[in-house]
Design an enzyme around this catalytic site. Structure first.
Site, PDB file in Angstrom:
ATOM      1  N   ARG A   4       0.827  -1.216   0.000  1.00  0.00           N
ATOM      2  CA  ARG A   4       0.000   0.000   0.000  1.00  0.00           C
ATOM      3  C   ARG A   4       0.856   1.259   0.000  1.00  0.00           C
ATOM      4  NH1 ARG A   4      -4.098  -1.797   4.618  1.00  0.00           N
ATOM      5  NH2 ARG A   4      -5.167  -3.507   3.561  1.00  0.00           N
ATOM      6  N   ARG A  23      -3.701   6.044   0.344  1.00  0.00           N
ATOM      7  CA  ARG A  23      -4.251   7.181   1.076  1.00  0.00           C
ATOM      8  C   ARG A  23      -3.257   7.924   1.944  1.00  0.00           C
ATOM      9  NH1 ARG A  23      -9.281   4.512   3.939  1.00  0.00           N
ATOM     10  NH2 ARG A  23      -7.868   2.715   3.905  1.00  0.00           N
ATOM     11  N   ARG A  78      -7.792  10.710  -6.504  1.00  0.00           N
ATOM     12  CA  ARG A  78      -8.994   9.927  -6.230  1.00  0.00           C
ATOM     13  C   ARG A  78     -10.244  10.790  -6.111  1.00  0.00           C
ATOM     14  NH1 ARG A  78      -9.543   5.302  -3.774  1.00  0.00           N
ATOM     15  NH2 ARG A  78     -11.745   5.817  -4.137  1.00  0.00           N
ATOM     16  N   ASP A 123      -6.751  -3.788  -7.516  1.00  0.00           N
ATOM     17  CA  ASP A 123      -7.433  -4.324  -6.345  1.00  0.00           C
ATOM     18  C   ASP A 123      -7.650  -5.808  -6.574  1.00  0.00           C
ATOM     19  OD1 ASP A 123      -9.149  -3.233  -3.812  1.00  0.00           O
ATOM     20  OD2 ASP A 123     -10.090  -5.003  -4.683  1.00  0.00           O
ATOM     21  N   TYR A 170     -14.418 -13.126   0.177  1.00  0.00           N
ATOM     22  CA  TYR A 170     -15.225 -11.976  -0.236  1.00  0.00           C
ATOM     23  C   TYR A 170     -16.504 -12.429  -0.932  1.00  0.00           C
ATOM     24  CZ  TYR A 170     -11.648  -8.530   0.926  1.00  0.00           C
ATOM     25  OH  TYR A 170     -10.751  -7.722   1.599  1.00  0.00           O
TER      26      TYR A 170
END
Length: 356
Positions: free
Chosen positions: A37, A41, A50, A86, A161
């Site tokens: 990552r 963010r 974004r 992703d 998921y």
């Protein structure tokens, strides 16, 4: 699988790459470092981008994915880039209706709960991942001598998921299906294995220099259940990529008791989270396996003096792990960069590791 009408790229020669040296059992000129990552963010330039693109749109617009992947290379000077994407992108490319919801994660519109749901699943549509192929091609041209890591989610994590319908704390529905309906479970895992191999092979054909498989939720399983319900499928993923000749990393969180089994799946590198020392991990994995890790991401929120001491300890532990039989050590976090991390601390951390 190759994307139609696009030939596979020849492998890049990057003889001076510290990352590629460490993951292939050679002695790097410095301790290589990158962060899971690292594009995300924690970076103001990422947040600005974004604001104009949703998560899925950013993953599937080649020029946007390329720009986001390059941001930490420019800012931090890390030794490897990892494709911005992703783990649910290949699910979407197989026709699964989903969205990536801010502050939640992937949400599946119609969870897979029955044998009929499993049999209704479709294979990956090569045209649907053409934007990923194009993003990799752009990055190979832009990165120069910095290697590019492609990635995918492991079958178990993708299954969790699909069955849960989104992120889960206990993965109760997933485990219930796995234990109560083993035939349906293995059919689902087989389909997801095919999907994962196809997605990774497309990235390799486009030019990535290495791959990483994220089995983020495997640590919720016992060793016995992992060996019986997961390992055969993870092994088939790495077997399906072995002929590509690129380094392959296998990573999960909370997997101390699974490290030996995970290394048996066939990866050349095993990621280690902060709960296990690298020296201990070296005794658990298969001989000749390199290690990646394993600074606690939360340490970076504790101020530079704390981060510096912890980073030095990880580098020392990595050296001991190599002495204990590990093929090499790549400095990384034990999981992803936390969003509230100061980017300046990451940049300083890279400089420190390189100086050691």
């Amino acid at each position: 699988m190759k994307t139609p009408d696009v030939p596979a790229r020849a492998r890049r020669a990057l003889p001076e790459s510290p990352y590629l040296a460490a993951v292939t059992g050679r002695k790097p000129g410095r301790v290589p470092v990158w962060f899971m990552r690292q594009a995300g963010r924690s970076l103001p330039e990422y947040r600005a981008l974004r604001e104009r693109h949703s998560m899925l749109a950013a993953c599937l617009r080649p020029e946007v994915a390329c720009e986001i992947t390059l941001q930490p290379i420019r800012r931090h000077g890390v030794d490897a880039a990892i494709l911005f994407s992703d783990i649910v992108v290949p699910l979407r490319a197989a026709g699964v209706e989903l969205d990536i919801v801010a502050d939640v994660g992937p949400v599946i519109a119609h969870p897979v709960r029955t044998d009929a749901d499993v049999h209704a699943m479709k294979p990956l549509d090569p045209q649907a991942i053409q934007p990923v192929y194009e993003a990799v091609s752009l990055l190979v041209a832009a990165l120069g001598d910095v290697p590019l890591i492609g990635f995918a989610g492991a079958p178990f994590t993708l299954a969790s998921y699909l069955v849960e319908g989104g992120p889960s704390r206990n993965h109760a529905r997933t485990k219930a299906m796995m234990l109560a309906e083993p035939a349906s479970w293995h059919a689902l895992m087989s389909k997801l294995t095919d999907l994962t191999v196809a997605f990774l092979r497309a990235q390799v054909d486009a030019g990535v220099d290495a791959i990483q498989v994220f089995d983020s939720w495997a640590g919720t399983l016992s060793l016995a259940d992992y060996r019986h319900y997961v390992l055969p499928h993870s092994s088939r993923v790495f077997a399906g990529l072995a002929e590509c000749g690129v380094p392959m990393t296998h990573f999960g969180v909370g997997t101390a008791e699974l490290l030996g089994a995970m290394s048996q799946a066939g990866a050349t590198v095993v990621g280690v989270d902060w709960r296990t020392s690298l020296t201990d991990a070296a005794t658990r994995v298969q001989p000749g396996t390199a290690l990646q890790g394993n600074l606690d991401p939360a340490v970076l929120l504790a101020g530079w003096p704390v981060a510096e001491r912890a980073a030095r300890a990880v580098v020392d532990d990595g050296r001991r792990a190599v002495d204990a039989g590990a093929a090499g050590h790549v400095f990384n976090l034990g999981h992803g960069v936390l969003p509230e991390t100061d980017p300046g601390v990451l940049t300083e951390l890279v400089s420190l590791v390189h100086s050691l």
